[in-house]
Design a protein around this motif. Structure first.
Motif, PDB file in Angstrom:
ATOM      1  N   ALA A  65       4.373   3.133   2.264  1.00 35.93           N
ATOM      2  CA  ALA A  65       4.816   4.226   3.137  1.00 35.93           C
ATOM      3  C   ALA A  65       4.596   5.597   2.519  1.00 35.93           C
ATOM      4  CB  ALA A  65       6.292   4.047   3.487  1.00 35.93           C
ATOM      5  N   SER A  66       4.634   5.684   1.195  1.00 35.63           N
ATOM      6  CA  SER A  66       4.452   6.990   0.554  1.00 35.63           C
ATOM      7  C   SER A  66       3.011   7.465   0.637  1.00 35.63           C
ATOM      8  CB  SER A  66       4.888   6.924  -0.916  1.00 35.63           C
ATOM      9  OG  SER A  66       4.119   5.971  -1.625  1.00 35.63           O
ATOM     10  N   PHE A  67       2.079   6.555   0.917  1.00 36.03           N
ATOM     11  CA  PHE A  67       0.666   6.921   1.067  1.00 36.03           C
ATOM     12  C   PHE A  67       0.350   7.329   2.506  1.00 36.03           C
ATOM     13  CE2 PHE A  67      -1.723   5.356  -2.780  1.00 36.03           C
ATOM     14  CZ  PHE A  67      -0.599   5.055  -3.551  1.00 36.03           C
ATOM     15  N   ALA A  68       0.801   6.531   3.446  1.00 40.14           N
ATOM     16  CA  ALA A  68       0.455   6.756   4.859  1.00 40.14           C
ATOM     17  C   ALA A  68       1.486   7.676   5.497  1.00 40.14           C
ATOM     18  CB  ALA A  68       0.383   5.425   5.601  1.00 40.14           C
ATOM     19  N   THR A  69       1.327   8.971   5.284  1.00 40.17           N
ATOM     20  CA  THR A  69       2.277   9.941   5.808  1.00 40.17           C
ATOM     21  C   THR A  69       1.576  10.921   6.742  1.00 40.17           C
ATOM     22  OG1 THR A  69       1.923  11.536   4.003  1.00 40.17           O
ATOM     23  CG2 THR A  69       3.571   9.804   3.643  1.00 40.17           C
ATOM     24  N   GLU A  70       2.352  11.491   7.642  1.00 38.75           N
ATOM     25  CA  GLU A  70       1.822  12.465   8.589  1.00 38.75           C
ATOM     26  C   GLU A  70       1.286  13.698   7.860  1.00 38.75           C
ATOM     27  OE1 GLU A  70       0.751  14.430  12.053  1.00 38.75           O
ATOM     28  OE2 GLU A  70       1.282  12.307  11.764  1.00 38.75           O
ATOM     29  N   ALA A 127     -14.983  -0.336  14.329  1.00 38.92           N
ATOM     30  CA  ALA A 127     -15.449  -0.354  12.943  1.00 38.92           C
ATOM     31  C   ALA A 127     -14.238  -0.533  12.041  1.00 38.92           C
ATOM     32  CB  ALA A 127     -16.174   0.938  12.599  1.00 38.92           C
ATOM     33  N   ILE A 128     -14.395  -1.325  10.979  1.00 42.92           N
ATOM     34  CA  ILE A 128     -13.306  -1.607  10.054  1.00 42.92           C
ATOM     35  C   ILE A 128     -13.770  -1.313   8.640  1.00 42.92           C
ATOM     36  CG2 ILE A 128     -11.778  -3.401   9.137  1.00 42.92           C
ATOM     37  CD1 ILE A 128     -12.156  -4.844  11.883  1.00 42.92           C
ATOM     38  N   VAL A 129     -12.991  -0.507   7.927  1.00 39.13           N
ATOM     39  CA  VAL A 129     -13.352  -0.134   6.555  1.00 39.13           C
ATOM     40  C   VAL A 129     -12.136  -0.360   5.669  1.00 39.13           C
ATOM     41  CG1 VAL A 129     -14.269   1.664   5.049  1.00 39.13           C
ATOM     42  CG2 VAL A 129     -14.894   1.643   7.473  1.00 39.13           C
ATOM     43  N   THR A 130     -12.300  -1.157   4.599  1.00 39.15           N
ATOM     44  CA  THR A 130     -11.213  -1.380   3.652  1.00 39.15           C
ATOM     45  C   THR A 130     -11.484  -0.564   2.397  1.00 39.15           C
ATOM     46  OG1 THR A 130     -12.187  -3.309   2.539  1.00 39.15           O
ATOM     47  CG2 THR A 130     -10.927  -3.715   4.549  1.00 39.15           C
ATOM     48  N   LEU A 131     -10.449   0.148   1.927  1.00 44.81           N
ATOM     49  CA  LEU A 131     -10.658   1.130   0.857  1.00 44.81           C
ATOM     50  C   LEU A 131      -9.646   1.024  -0.283  1.00 44.81           C
ATOM     51  CD1 LEU A 131     -11.281   4.324   3.065  1.00 44.81           C
ATOM     52  CD2 LEU A 131     -13.008   2.911   1.939  1.00 44.81           C
ATOM     53  N   THR A 132      -8.784   0.026  -0.296  1.00 45.87           N
ATOM     54  CA  THR A 132      -7.685   0.045  -1.268  1.00 45.87           C
ATOM     55  C   THR A 132      -8.072  -0.477  -2.651  1.00 45.87           C
ATOM     56  OG1 THR A 132      -6.792  -2.179  -0.893  1.00 45.87           O
ATOM     57  CG2 THR A 132      -6.105  -0.429   0.632  1.00 45.87           C
ATOM     58  N   HIS A 133      -9.105  -1.296  -2.757  1.00 46.80           N
ATOM     59  CA  HIS A 133      -9.452  -2.002  -4.010  1.00 46.80           C
ATOM     60  C   HIS A 133      -8.428  -3.083  -4.355  1.00 46.80           C
ATOM     61  CE1 HIS A 133     -12.860   0.423  -5.357  1.00 46.80           C
ATOM     62  NE2 HIS A 133     -12.162   1.513  -5.071  1.00 46.80           N
ATOM     63  N   ASP A 134      -7.418  -3.268  -3.516  1.00 52.62           N
ATOM     64  CA  ASP A 134      -6.351  -4.225  -3.801  1.00 52.62           C
ATOM     65  C   ASP A 134      -6.547  -5.461  -2.927  1.00 52.62           C
ATOM     66  OD1 ASP A 134      -4.035  -5.684  -4.125  1.00 52.62           O
ATOM     67  OD2 ASP A 134      -2.696  -3.961  -4.010  1.00 52.62           O
ATOM     68  N   PRO A 135      -6.877  -6.606  -3.535  1.00 54.15           N
ATOM     69  CA  PRO A 135      -7.102  -7.824  -2.736  1.00 54.15           C
ATOM     70  C   PRO A 135      -5.911  -8.190  -1.858  1.00 54.15           C
ATOM     71  CG  PRO A 135      -7.835  -8.151  -4.990  1.00 54.15           C
ATOM     72  CD  PRO A 135      -7.094  -6.847  -4.968  1.00 54.15           C
ATOM     73  N   LYS A 136      -4.703  -7.844  -2.300  1.00 53.90           N
ATOM     74  CA  LYS A 136      -3.516  -8.198  -1.503  1.00 53.90           C
ATOM     75  C   LYS A 136      -3.491  -7.447  -0.183  1.00 53.90           C
ATOM     76  CE  LYS A 136      -0.373  -7.148  -4.547  1.00 53.90           C
ATOM     77  NZ  LYS A 136      -1.249  -6.669  -5.645  1.00 53.90           N
ATOM     78  N   LEU A 137      -4.208  -6.322  -0.111  1.00 53.45           N
ATOM     79  CA  LEU A 137      -4.255  -5.537   1.119  1.00 53.45           C
ATOM     80  C   LEU A 137      -5.589  -5.716   1.845  1.00 53.45           C
ATOM     81  CD1 LEU A 137      -2.587  -2.216  -0.105  1.00 53.45           C
ATOM     82  CD2 LEU A 137      -1.520  -4.147   1.054  1.00 53.45           C
ATOM     83  N   ALA A 157      -4.565   4.191   2.771  1.00 58.47           N
ATOM     84  CA  ALA A 157      -4.361   5.631   2.965  1.00 58.47           C
ATOM     85  C   ALA A 157      -4.656   6.354   1.653  1.00 58.47           C
ATOM     86  CB  ALA A 157      -2.927   5.899   3.423  1.00 58.47           C
ATOM     87  N   VAL A 158      -5.930   6.336   1.259  1.00 57.72           N
ATOM     88  CA  VAL A 158      -6.361   6.868  -0.033  1.00 57.72           C
ATOM     89  C   VAL A 158      -7.112   8.188   0.175  1.00 57.72           C
ATOM     90  CG1 VAL A 158      -6.445   4.576  -1.057  1.00 57.72           C
ATOM     91  CG2 VAL A 158      -8.472   5.474   0.087  1.00 57.72           C
ATOM     92  N   HIS A 159      -7.595   8.770  -0.934  1.00 53.89           N
ATOM     93  CA  HIS A 159      -8.265  10.073  -0.849  1.00 53.89           C
ATOM     94  C   HIS A 159      -9.485  10.022   0.073  1.00 53.89           C
ATOM     95  CE1 HIS A 159      -5.642  11.931  -3.651  1.00 53.89           C
ATOM     96  NE2 HIS A 159      -6.036  11.222  -4.710  1.00 53.89           N
TER      97      HIS A 159
END
Length: 235
Positions: free
Chosen positions: A110-115, A142-152, A85-87
């Protein structure tokens, strides 16, 4: 329509699998065309089957090129699953929604993925692999990963690469992507799997801002969906 063919059509729809009903206008004879086969009394040529599959890919029912058949496409909804849930997601999600995709965003932070940040978008704060398995990506996803964090990102890719998703893309530089592939190789994935991953995500249009990157991803995803993806420039 024959009862057996109708039952088969309903089964495909219930299972959310792409299928097209091809009807010969002269006498009403029918056949079902799927991405992998056909069934029914109507004998179709390879060219007619290819045309039906192209119409399925493009979500386009209509009269066939020979003027003798009508193809009714029954596709499940298009979906986009975004990990992070990034820019960029804040711009990519509404672009995809406007293009007809049902969009879901996965981010356990949770603080990123907010309504407030993603109004009207389905949000999941489950761990990416668990959320992805529950969403069950199919050939219309379609699946797009955007976190840059391997753990996610990596757990999501483990599920994505075992699915029929038509587009899988990962944000990051070429160096970041190379490290990503090294990690996936250690987990047992192969070069054949890596051919499915678009990384860095998006067409190489010189995108810099989050909006431009979102546009490049949408463009690449659209090209893949319609089988018109241009070749990437050599590294």
């Amino acid at each position: 329509m024959q009862a057996e063919l109708f039952d088969a059509l309903m089964a495909y729809r219930e299972q959310k699998r792409p299928v097209a009903m091809v009807t010969r206008l002269e006498d009403g004879a029918q056949a079902l065309v799927t991405p992998s086969g056909t069934e029914g009394a109507l004998d179709l040529s390879n060219a007619q089957i290819d045309e039906a599959r192209t119409r399925m890919r493009d979500d386009r029912s209509g009269i066939s090129a020979d003027g003798a058949h009508f193809t009714h496409v029954h596709n499940p909804p298009l979906r986009m699953i975004i990990v992070g849930a990034v820019h960029i997601s804040q711009l990519l999600a509404p672009m995809a929604a406007l293009s007809g995709y049902a969009v879901s965003i996965i981010d356990p932070r949770a603080s990123f993925a907010t309504e407030d940040r993603f109004p009207g978008i389905a949000l999941s704060d489950d761990w990416p692999d668990e959320a992805m398995e529950a969403m069950n990506p199919d050939s219309r996803t379609a699946i797009v990963t955007l976190t840059h964090d391997p753990k996610l990102d990596d757990p999501a890719l483990h599920v994505a690469l075992k699915s029929d998703a038509f587009y899988i893309a990962c944000l990051g530089s070429k160096r970041t992507h190379a490290r990503r592939l090294e990690r996936l190789r250690e987990e047992g994935f192969t070069d054949a799997d890596f051919q499915r991953i678009h990384g860095p995500a998006g067409l190489p249009i010189g995108a810099v801002s989050p909006a431009e990157i979102a546009i490049s991803v949408m463009a690449e995803m659209t090209a893949v969906k319609h089988g018109t993806e241009p070749l990437r420039a050599a590294a």
